[in-house]
Write a protein that holds these residues in place. Structure first.
Motif, PDB file in Angstrom:
ATOM      1  N   ILE A   8       0.858  -1.185   0.000  1.00  0.00           N
ATOM      2  CA  ILE A   8       0.000   0.000   0.000  1.00  0.00           C
ATOM      3  C   ILE A   8       0.893   1.234   0.000  1.00  0.00           C
ATOM      4  CG2 ILE A   8      -1.822   1.249   1.218  1.00  0.00           C
ATOM      5  CD1 ILE A   8      -2.411  -1.512   2.629  1.00  0.00           C
ATOM      6  N   ARG A  10       1.884   4.601   0.919  1.00  0.00           N
ATOM      7  CA  ARG A  10       1.494   5.529   1.981  1.00  0.00           C
ATOM      8  C   ARG A  10       2.130   6.909   1.815  1.00  0.00           C
ATOM      9  NH1 ARG A  10       2.245   3.043   7.779  1.00  0.00           N
ATOM     10  NH2 ARG A  10       0.994   4.898   8.235  1.00  0.00           N
ATOM     11  N   HIS A  42      -3.904  -2.606   5.955  1.00  0.00           N
ATOM     12  CA  HIS A  42      -5.255  -2.116   6.180  1.00  0.00           C
ATOM     13  C   HIS A  42      -5.801  -2.713   7.479  1.00  0.00           C
ATOM     14  CE1 HIS A  42      -6.010   0.063   2.512  1.00  0.00           C
ATOM     15  NE2 HIS A  42      -5.674  -0.958   1.759  1.00  0.00           N
ATOM     16  N   GLU A  45     -11.840  -5.055   7.821  1.00  0.00           N
ATOM     17  CA  GLU A  45     -12.839  -4.458   6.930  1.00  0.00           C
ATOM     18  C   GLU A  45     -13.978  -3.831   7.715  1.00  0.00           C
ATOM     19  OE1 GLU A  45     -14.993  -3.030   3.853  1.00  0.00           O
ATOM     20  OE2 GLU A  45     -12.884  -3.662   3.878  1.00  0.00           O
ATOM     21  N   THR A  48     -13.053  -0.235   8.400  1.00  0.00           N
ATOM     22  CA  THR A  48     -13.129   0.591   7.194  1.00  0.00           C
ATOM     23  C   THR A  48     -14.583   0.843   6.800  1.00  0.00           C
ATOM     24  OG1 THR A  48     -11.031  -0.355   6.449  1.00  0.00           O
ATOM     25  CG2 THR A  48     -12.373   0.762   4.799  1.00  0.00           C
TER      26      THR A  48
END
Length: 393
Positions: A8, A10, A42, A45, A48
């Protein structure tokens, strides 16, 4: 498990880890950041999804923390750490470091001695000094690559008028999970010498089997009345930027004094997304955490095997918890400054210098392995490039 393999990007996200590294390490080269303790993963879920739904709602007025959030905290600690608490024991704070400061301000006086065990998380030192208290250090003792408490020294320091003991449990950076017997000894000494125990348990969910995290306050009813436990979902679920943590204490007098500090400082509540993320993580994040722990152990095994094969004069202290590996670089024969220079200029890698954790950290580095395995491999190759030819006599 593939979930944790994803890279990811960043950069340019106001990330301290990625966007401040060149400035902090004074380097014009592009460094691989494996230092500050957040993860390149992450969160679950459920977290998020909850934040996304709240963001789409579109109104961000004043919020409050209700009992459902406290219930999520209570149930999490009951399930994961076998600790039973009442809802009114729980208070909230933006973070563990502000909670350390608040505890010091609420329960000690200027020039009081506050005990810690180095090498330890640098804000332990700074919060004591910034609040005009005295640092009293009882260094941990390294024996065959494992750290232990010098209980004779600990009691000697407590007997000299120490008012508070800041315990890091699990310990950052050495990765120790204190056993029941060790915690019982700590509790006994705190009770004997009337020392307030403030225990930073922010890494308490990141414990590897067969080790077991035991909250210090759960050792006995008496020590529960002398303890403030600091915890958060931030390390566990990678939520540090949302700034939500808890202070937990059975002692009603402590709670009132802590609340009074909040009133003096005009502290009101947590931010909207921090509240929701904490609740979602504690209610729905357990399966994600189990996968994370397995992945982190694989990264830690990789570090150990690589160093043994490629850099035998550099050794990893085996962590019983956390995603932080305490690396013994004393075999290089380099000074702290030389070690940092070699890593930055030759290896182009940013690790936490051990000396910032106190004198007991001289010659060590702290590596954050909460990142995809390919990043760990790249970091190890950079470490090798910097240190392969650096061997002390």
């Amino acid at each position: 498990m593939n979930f944790f393999q994803e890279y990811i990007n960043r950069k340019n996200t106001y990330s301290v880890k990625w966007d401040k590294v060149a400035e902090l390490y004074k380097s014009e080269k592009e460094l691989l950041p494996m230092w500050v303790a957040d993860m390149d993963f992450h969160p679950p879920e459920a977290v998020t999804k909850t934040i996304r739904e709240r963001a789409e709602h579109g109104l961000y007025g004043y919020t409050y923390v209700d009992d459902r959030v406290k219930e999520a905290v209570r149930d999490w600690f009951s399930s994961r750490q076998n600790w039973t608490m009442e809802l009114d024991w729980i208070q909230f704070s933006p973070g563990v470091v502000p909670s350390i400061a608040k505890s010091i301000q609420a329960l000690t006086e200027p020039d009081d001695g506050i005990l810690l065990q180095s090498p330890v998380y640098p804000p332990f030192f700074s919060m004591i000094k910034e609040n005009d208290r005295r640092v009293v250090d009882s260094p941990l003792v390294e024996k065959n690559g494992r750290y232990e408490i010098d209980f004779q020294d600990l009691e000697e320091k407590m007997s000299q008028g120490v008012r508070m003991f800041l315990l890091c449990s699990p310990h950052n950076p050495v990765g120790r999970v204190w056993t029941k017997e060790e915690l019982e000894k700590i509790a006994s000494l705190c009770i004997r010498w009337d020392v307030i125990l403030v225990t930073d348990e922010i890494h308490g969910d990141l414990v590897f089997e067969p080790n077991v995290q035991i909250p210090a306050a759960s050792i006995s009813p008496q020590i529960s009345q002398q303890t403030i436990t600091l915890a958060a979902p931030s390390k566990t679920f990678n939520l540090a930027g949302l700034q939500s943590s808890v202070l937990i204490t059975e002692n009603e007098e402590y709670r009132k004094k802590l609340e009074q500090i909040d009133k003096k400082n005009g502290a009101f509540t947590l931010n909207t997304f921090g509240i929701l993320a904490m609740q979602a993580a504690y209610e729905e994040g357990e399966a994600w955490l189990e996968e994370l722990l397995e992945y982190l152990q694989g990264n830690i095994r990789l570090v150990d095997s690589f160093l043994q094969a490629e850099l035998p004069h550099v050794k990893a202290v085996q962590p019983e918890a956390t995603y932080l590996v305490w690396i013994d670089c004393r075999g290089t024969g380099l000074s702290n400054a030389e070690l940092s220079k070699a890593l930055v200029e030759e290896g182009r890698i940013a690790l936490n210098p051990g000396h910032t954790f106190g004198e007991a950290g001289d010659g060590f580095m702290r590596m954050n392995v909460a990142c995809p395995r390919d990043t760990v491999k790249e970091g190890l190759n950079r470490l090798k490039k910097a240190l392969k030819d650096k061997k002390g006599s």
